[in-house]
Design a protein around this motif. Sequence first.
Motif, short mmCIF file in Angstrom:
data_model
loop_
_atom_site.label_atom_id
_atom_site.label_comp_id
_atom_site.label_asym_id
_atom_site.label_seq_id
_atom_site.Cartn_x
_atom_site.Cartn_y
_atom_site.Cartn_z
N ILE A 1 -1.01 4.17 7.73
CA ILE A 1 -0.18 4.91 6.79
C ILE A 1 -1.06 5.97 6.14
O ILE A 1 -2.10 5.66 5.55
CB ILE A 1 0.42 3.97 5.72
CG1 ILE A 1 1.33 2.93 6.38
CG2 ILE A 1 1.20 4.76 4.66
CD1 ILE A 1 1.62 1.73 5.52
N GLU A 2 -0.63 7.23 6.29
CA GLU A 2 -1.41 8.35 5.78
C GLU A 2 -0.53 9.06 4.75
O GLU A 2 0.65 9.30 5.02
CB GLU A 2 -1.70 9.27 6.96
CG GLU A 2 -2.85 10.19 6.76
CD GLU A 2 -3.09 10.99 8.04
OE1 GLU A 2 -4.17 11.56 8.14
OE2 GLU A 2 -2.18 11.05 8.91
N VAL B 1 0.83 -1.21 0.00
CA VAL B 1 0.00 0.00 0.00
C VAL B 1 0.87 1.26 0.00
O VAL B 1 0.54 2.24 -0.68
CB VAL B 1 -1.05 0.03 1.14
CG1 VAL B 1 -1.92 -1.21 1.12
CG2 VAL B 1 -0.44 0.22 2.51
N SER B 2 1.99 1.23 0.72
CA SER B 2 2.80 2.44 0.74
C SER B 2 3.52 2.64 -0.59
O SER B 2 3.66 3.76 -1.07
CB SER B 2 3.78 2.45 1.92
OG SER B 2 4.59 1.31 1.91
N TYR B 3 3.93 1.54 -1.25
CA TYR B 3 4.57 1.67 -2.56
C TYR B 3 3.59 2.25 -3.58
O TYR B 3 3.93 3.16 -4.34
CB TYR B 3 5.09 0.31 -3.04
CG TYR B 3 5.78 0.39 -4.38
CD1 TYR B 3 7.08 0.90 -4.48
CD2 TYR B 3 5.15 -0.01 -5.55
CE1 TYR B 3 7.72 0.99 -5.70
CE2 TYR B 3 5.79 0.09 -6.78
CZ TYR B 3 7.07 0.59 -6.84
OH TYR B 3 7.70 0.69 -8.06
N HIS C 1 -5.70 12.95 -0.10
CA HIS C 1 -5.38 12.47 1.24
C HIS C 1 -5.83 11.01 1.34
O HIS C 1 -7.01 10.71 1.21
CB HIS C 1 -6.14 13.36 2.25
CG HIS C 1 -5.80 13.07 3.68
ND1 HIS C 1 -5.99 13.99 4.67
CD2 HIS C 1 -5.31 11.97 4.29
CE1 HIS C 1 -5.62 13.47 5.84
NE2 HIS C 1 -5.20 12.24 5.63
N LEU C 2 -4.87 10.14 1.54
CA LEU C 2 -5.18 8.72 1.69
C LEU C 2 -4.90 8.29 3.12
O LEU C 2 -3.92 8.75 3.71
CB LEU C 2 -4.28 7.85 0.79
CG LEU C 2 -4.21 8.10 -0.70
CD1 LEU C 2 -3.28 7.08 -1.35
CD2 LEU C 2 -5.58 8.02 -1.32
N LYS C 3 -5.74 7.42 3.64
CA LYS C 3 -5.48 6.87 4.97
C LYS C 3 -5.74 5.36 4.94
O LYS C 3 -6.84 4.92 4.65
CB LYS C 3 -6.35 7.55 6.01
CG LYS C 3 -5.88 7.26 7.41
CD LYS C 3 -6.56 8.12 8.45
CE LYS C 3 -5.99 7.76 9.82
NZ LYS C 3 -6.75 8.37 10.89
N MET C 4 -4.68 4.61 5.18
CA MET C 4 -4.78 3.16 5.13
C MET C 4 -4.47 2.59 6.51
O MET C 4 -3.52 3.01 7.16
CB MET C 4 -3.75 2.59 4.15
CG MET C 4 -4.02 2.87 2.69
SD MET C 4 -3.52 4.53 2.16
CE MET C 4 -1.77 4.34 1.97
N THR C 5 -5.30 1.62 6.92
CA THR C 5 -5.05 0.95 8.19
C THR C 5 -4.94 -0.55 7.95
O THR C 5 -5.77 -1.12 7.23
CB THR C 5 -6.18 1.23 9.19
OG1 THR C 5 -6.35 2.64 9.29
CG2 THR C 5 -5.88 0.66 10.56
N ILE C 6 -3.92 -1.15 8.51
CA ILE C 6 -3.75 -2.60 8.42
C ILE C 6 -3.72 -3.12 9.86
O ILE C 6 -2.92 -2.65 10.67
CB ILE C 6 -2.45 -2.96 7.67
CG1 ILE C 6 -2.51 -2.39 6.25
CG2 ILE C 6 -2.25 -4.47 7.63
CD1 ILE C 6 -1.18 -2.27 5.59
N GLN C 7 -4.61 -4.06 10.12
CA GLN C 7 -4.69 -4.58 11.49
C GLN C 7 -3.54 -5.52 11.80
O GLN C 7 -3.10 -6.27 10.93
CB GLN C 7 -6.02 -5.30 11.68
CG GLN C 7 -7.18 -4.32 11.79
CD GLN C 7 -8.52 -4.96 11.55
OE1 GLN C 7 -8.63 -6.18 11.44
NE2 GLN C 7 -9.55 -4.13 11.47
N TYR D 1 -5.40 -4.38 -0.14
CA TYR D 1 -4.43 -4.81 0.87
C TYR D 1 -4.55 -4.03 2.18
O TYR D 1 -3.78 -4.25 3.10
CB TYR D 1 -3.00 -4.73 0.30
CG TYR D 1 -2.69 -5.90 -0.61
CD1 TYR D 1 -2.29 -7.12 -0.09
CD2 TYR D 1 -2.84 -5.79 -1.98
CE1 TYR D 1 -2.03 -8.21 -0.91
CE2 TYR D 1 -2.59 -6.88 -2.82
CZ TYR D 1 -2.18 -8.07 -2.28
OH TYR D 1 -1.93 -9.14 -3.10
N SER D 2 -5.51 -3.09 2.26
CA SER D 2 -5.75 -2.39 3.52
C SER D 2 -6.97 -3.01 4.19
O SER D 2 -7.88 -3.47 3.51
CB SER D 2 -6.09 -0.91 3.27
OG SER D 2 -5.07 -0.26 2.59
#
Lengths: 145, 113
Positions: A78-79, A50-52, A137-143, A122-123
Amino acid sequence: MGEPKPNLYSESFPIEGGNFNSAGIVSTGIKSILKKLGIPGDIVRKAAIVSYEAEINVVSYAKKAVVNLTVVPGAVCIEVIDEGQGIPNIDLAMQEGYSTADQKIREMGFGAGMGLCNIRNYSDDFHIESEVGKGTHLKMTIQTP
Amino acid sequence: MNVEAIVAALGLEVKCGREGLGREVTGGYTGDLLSDVMGNSKEGYIWITRQVHQNIVAVASLKEHAGIILINACEPAAETLQKAEAEKIPVMVSDLPAFELSGRIYNLLTSQS
């Protein structure tokens, strides 16, 4: 209201738009930090993907961005906040295969209209907001377990 | 089967990353779209592509691929080799086109299991 979760780790990284030579540096850094923190391999790999993809979007379409990595108990967040052209139609941008990439970007194998889909897939939680002419603005959360 | 065994079986030219040749290959993925490879390949895979620029190293490193094989005798860019060497990712070159190379590697990987 629950107790605020303590930060186990937080760091911000800048990304320069247009520079494909350094594309991947931020996501590689995030991956290495998460590994050192002892985050399980499958979670680290999701965060790397997701960050890539977000990093490539900044390099391809924005002037610059800041990436905020936050690790709290139970989650990696990851924001990515960019200054750039923004996305006029988010529903369209989220469709697999839809892309506004130019020929130069496509020749390198980017711009296939799959990046945001990979980010969503993948988030565990994904938010996107965008304003045309200002940025995205993106905000991804991975548990994490 | 490790990367070195695939190099020997197919006569691949190793351009860099010899330190990684002992790595076990768990599968393969063929593709030139970086997001496709990012989303669908897995760790330990060998990646078959005709992209030669340095961004392939970041993808292979983030996905923990066993190595990258360039098809049709494509020459990797100098920056690609520098980055791959630093990451200890073998970059190899084959004279074969993607279809044929993928088929041969598929056979190698499935015949031994």
